[in-house]
Write a protein that holds these residues in place. Structure first.
Motif, PDB file in Angstrom:
ATOM      1  N   THR A   1     -31.890 -25.804   8.399  1.00  0.00           N
ATOM      2  CA  THR A   1     -32.700 -25.791   7.177  1.00  0.00           C
ATOM      3  C   THR A   1     -31.957 -25.076   6.052  1.00  0.00           C
ATOM      4  O   THR A   1     -31.923 -25.541   4.905  1.00  0.00           O
ATOM      5  N   LEU A   2     -31.339 -23.934   6.374  1.00  0.00           N
ATOM      6  CA  LEU A   2     -30.610 -23.179   5.356  1.00  0.00           C
ATOM      7  C   LEU A   2     -29.415 -23.984   4.845  1.00  0.00           C
ATOM      8  O   LEU A   2     -29.113 -23.977   3.648  1.00  0.00           O
ATOM      9  N   ALA A   3     -28.732 -24.679   5.753  1.00  0.00           N
ATOM     10  CA  ALA A   3     -27.565 -25.477   5.350  1.00  0.00           C
ATOM     11  C   ALA A   3     -28.000 -26.600   4.408  1.00  0.00           C
ATOM     12  O   ALA A   3     -27.331 -26.879   3.401  1.00  0.00           O
ATOM     13  N   ALA A   4     -29.133 -27.235   4.705  1.00  0.00           N
ATOM     14  CA  ALA A   4     -29.648 -28.293   3.822  1.00  0.00           C
ATOM     15  C   ALA A   4     -29.985 -27.703   2.456  1.00  0.00           C
ATOM     16  O   ALA A   4     -29.707 -28.315   1.419  1.00  0.00           O
TER      17      ALA A   4
ATOM     18  N   LEU B   1     -35.892 -31.288   6.805  1.00  0.00           N
ATOM     19  CA  LEU B   1     -34.823 -30.634   6.048  1.00  0.00           C
ATOM     20  C   LEU B   1     -35.048 -30.860   4.566  1.00  0.00           C
ATOM     21  O   LEU B   1     -35.320 -31.983   4.145  1.00  0.00           O
ATOM     22  N   GLY B   2     -34.945 -29.790   3.780  1.00  0.00           N
ATOM     23  CA  GLY B   2     -34.979 -29.945   2.331  1.00  0.00           C
ATOM     24  C   GLY B   2     -36.348 -29.881   1.698  1.00  0.00           C
ATOM     25  O   GLY B   2     -36.540 -30.421   0.611  1.00  0.00           O
ATOM     26  N   VAL B   3     -37.321 -29.224   2.341  1.00  0.00           N
ATOM     27  CA  VAL B   3     -38.611 -28.995   1.681  1.00  0.00           C
ATOM     28  C   VAL B   3     -38.417 -27.833   0.694  1.00  0.00           C
ATOM     29  O   VAL B   3     -37.994 -26.745   1.090  1.00  0.00           O
ATOM     30  N   VAL B   4     -38.682 -28.083  -0.567  1.00  0.00           N
ATOM     31  CA  VAL B   4     -38.485 -27.051  -1.589  1.00  0.00           C
ATOM     32  C   VAL B   4     -39.682 -26.997  -2.535  1.00  0.00           C
ATOM     33  O   VAL B   4     -40.474 -27.944  -2.609  1.00  0.00           O
ATOM     34  N   LEU B   5     -39.795 -25.878  -3.239  1.00  0.00           N
ATOM     35  CA  LEU B   5     -40.844 -25.694  -4.244  1.00  0.00           C
ATOM     36  C   LEU B   5     -40.194 -25.361  -5.575  1.00  0.00           C
ATOM     37  O   LEU B   5     -39.330 -24.483  -5.641  1.00  0.00           O
ATOM     38  N   LEU B   6     -40.625 -26.034  -6.607  1.00  0.00           N
ATOM     39  CA  LEU B   6     -40.128 -25.808  -7.969  1.00  0.00           C
ATOM     40  C   LEU B   6     -41.174 -25.022  -8.760  1.00  0.00           C
ATOM     41  O   LEU B   6     -42.348 -25.396  -8.767  1.00  0.00           O
ATOM     42  N   GLU B   7     -40.725 -23.944  -9.397  1.00  0.00           N
ATOM     43  CA  GLU B   7     -41.638 -23.125 -10.200  1.00  0.00           C
ATOM     44  C   GLU B   7     -41.029 -22.905 -11.584  1.00  0.00           C
ATOM     45  O   GLU B   7     -39.811 -22.749 -11.704  1.00  0.00           O
ATOM     46  N   PRO B   8     -41.867 -22.824 -12.622  1.00  0.00           N
ATOM     47  CA  PRO B   8     -41.332 -22.342 -13.899  1.00  0.00           C
ATOM     48  C   PRO B   8     -41.047 -20.849 -13.768  1.00  0.00           C
ATOM     49  O   PRO B   8     -41.735 -20.144 -13.032  1.00  0.00           O
ATOM     50  N   ARG B   9     -40.008 -20.394 -14.463  1.00  0.00           N
ATOM     51  CA  ARG B   9     -39.704 -18.959 -14.443  1.00  0.00           C
ATOM     52  C   ARG B   9     -40.870 -18.173 -15.061  1.00  0.00           C
ATOM     53  O   ARG B   9     -41.244 -17.111 -14.578  1.00  0.00           O
ATOM     54  N   ALA B  10     -41.436 -18.728 -16.134  1.00  0.00           N
ATOM     55  CA  ALA B  10     -42.556 -18.065 -16.809  1.00  0.00           C
ATOM     56  C   ALA B  10     -43.844 -18.268 -16.014  1.00  0.00           C
ATOM     57  O   ALA B  10     -43.980 -19.237 -15.266  1.00  0.00           O
TER      58      ALA B  10
ATOM     59  N   ARG C   1     -37.071 -22.254 -11.265  1.00  0.00           N
ATOM     60  CA  ARG C   1     -36.521 -21.638 -10.048  1.00  0.00           C
ATOM     61  C   ARG C   1     -36.998 -22.455  -8.842  1.00  0.00           C
ATOM     62  O   ARG C   1     -38.117 -22.960  -8.799  1.00  0.00           O
ATOM     63  N   LEU C   2     -36.099 -22.560  -7.861  1.00  0.00           N
ATOM     64  CA  LEU C   2     -36.361 -23.413  -6.701  1.00  0.00           C
ATOM     65  C   LEU C   2     -36.315 -22.568  -5.424  1.00  0.00           C
ATOM     66  O   LEU C   2     -35.359 -21.819  -5.198  1.00  0.00           O
ATOM     67  N   THR C   3     -37.349 -22.709  -4.601  1.00  0.00           N
ATOM     68  CA  THR C   3     -37.439 -21.984  -3.333  1.00  0.00           C
ATOM     69  C   THR C   3     -37.260 -22.959  -2.178  1.00  0.00           C
ATOM     70  O   THR C   3     -37.808 -24.065  -2.206  1.00  0.00           O
ATOM     71  N   LEU C   4     -36.530 -22.549  -1.175  1.00  0.00           N
ATOM     72  CA  LEU C   4     -36.436 -23.334   0.057  1.00  0.00           C
ATOM     73  C   LEU C   4     -37.584 -22.937   0.970  1.00  0.00           C
ATOM     74  O   LEU C   4     -37.805 -21.753   1.220  1.00  0.00           O
ATOM     75  N   PHE C   5     -38.330 -23.930   1.453  1.00  0.00           N
ATOM     76  CA  PHE C   5     -39.440 -23.644   2.363  1.00  0.00           C
ATOM     77  C   PHE C   5     -38.937 -23.747   3.800  1.00  0.00           C
ATOM     78  O   PHE C   5     -38.410 -24.776   4.211  1.00  0.00           O
ATOM     79  N   GLU C   6     -39.091 -22.664   4.536  1.00  0.00           N
ATOM     80  CA  GLU C   6     -38.715 -22.705   5.949  1.00  0.00           C
ATOM     81  C   GLU C   6     -39.543 -21.680   6.721  1.00  0.00           C
ATOM     82  O   GLU C   6     -39.978 -20.693   6.135  1.00  0.00           O
ATOM     83  N   PRO C   7     -39.793 -21.930   8.023  1.00  0.00           N
ATOM     84  CA  PRO C   7     -39.290 -23.053   8.801  1.00  0.00           C
ATOM     85  C   PRO C   7     -40.071 -24.334   8.525  1.00  0.00           C
ATOM     86  O   PRO C   7     -41.211 -24.293   8.057  1.00  0.00           O
ATOM     87  N   SER C   8     -39.453 -25.454   8.852  1.00  0.00           N
ATOM     88  CA  SER C   8     -40.102 -26.748   8.671  1.00  0.00           C
ATOM     89  C   SER C   8     -39.454 -27.759   9.622  1.00  0.00           C
ATOM     90  O   SER C   8     -38.279 -27.621   9.955  1.00  0.00           O
ATOM     91  N   PRO C   9     -40.208 -28.767  10.052  1.00  0.00           N
ATOM     92  CA  PRO C   9     -39.600 -29.851  10.843  1.00  0.00           C
ATOM     93  C   PRO C   9     -38.718 -30.746   9.976  1.00  0.00           C
ATOM     94  O   PRO C   9     -37.965 -31.560  10.509  1.00  0.00           O
TER      95      PRO C   9
END
Ligand SMILES: [Zn+2]
Length: 179
Positions: free
Chosen positions: A162-165, A71-80, A61-69
């Protein structure tokens, strides 16, 4: 300048105009406090619904990190609930490298990206989460270790951008086959 402490302003990538006095290093504790969600107890990622994520599949699962200076900072997590790369079960471990590459490619597809940094600290939350920090192309001072520090120092982008990215990254992942 404290003896033996480097003048960090010599680094082209140092985010600040002047170097403050470094804090004295505390003596190490004998037992570290538990990280958030350790053992899966009261773990925020485990309790989050898929709808709260930017993109999901059966394993990740991928989370968008915001706010941020940036565009496209994300975090990847295992579902488990897995607490480190070292603890990934064999099937997830086998898919981890390809998944990291997919996320990097999806972020790069935004355009104007010089590099996508991958970081895994894990000192705060126990549930494995891997940070992806896109460095804007041409921003040479943002190269290397201090990019996340610049992320605290620079003004945030408007949230709509940020959301659009984030939506474009999710679209790229949906359209991108596994390799
Ligand atoms: Zn968890």
């Amino acid at each position: 300048m404290v003896m033996g402490v480097r003048d960090l302003t010599e680094f082209e990538s140092w985010p600040f105009a002047e170097t403050g006095s470094p804090r004295a290093l505390d003596p190490p504790v004998d037992v570290e406090p538990p990280r958030h969600g350790e053992g899966g107890e009261d773990c925020t990622p485990c309790a989050r619904a898929d709808d709260d994520y930017l993109w999901v599949d059966d394993d990740w699962r991928l989370t968008l990190f915001e706010p941020s200076p940036f565009l496209g900072v994300v975090l990847l997590e295992p579902r488990a609930h897995v607490e480190s790369i070292a603890q990934l079960p064999a099937d997830l471990a086998a898919g981890f490298g390809p998944m990291v590459g997919r996320v990097q490619r999806a972020i790069t597809s935004l355009g104007g990206i010089g590099n996508v940094h991958v970081n895994c600290w894990g000192d705060g939350g126990a549930h494995l989460h891997v940070w992806f920090y896109p460095r804007p192309y041409g921003q040479l001072q943002l190269r290397g270790t201090f990019l996340p520090v610049w992320g605290f120092a620079l003004p945030d982008r408007p949230v709509e951008q940020t959301l659009a990215a984030g939506r474009r990254i999710a679209d790229a992942l949906r359209g991108q086959p596994d390799r």
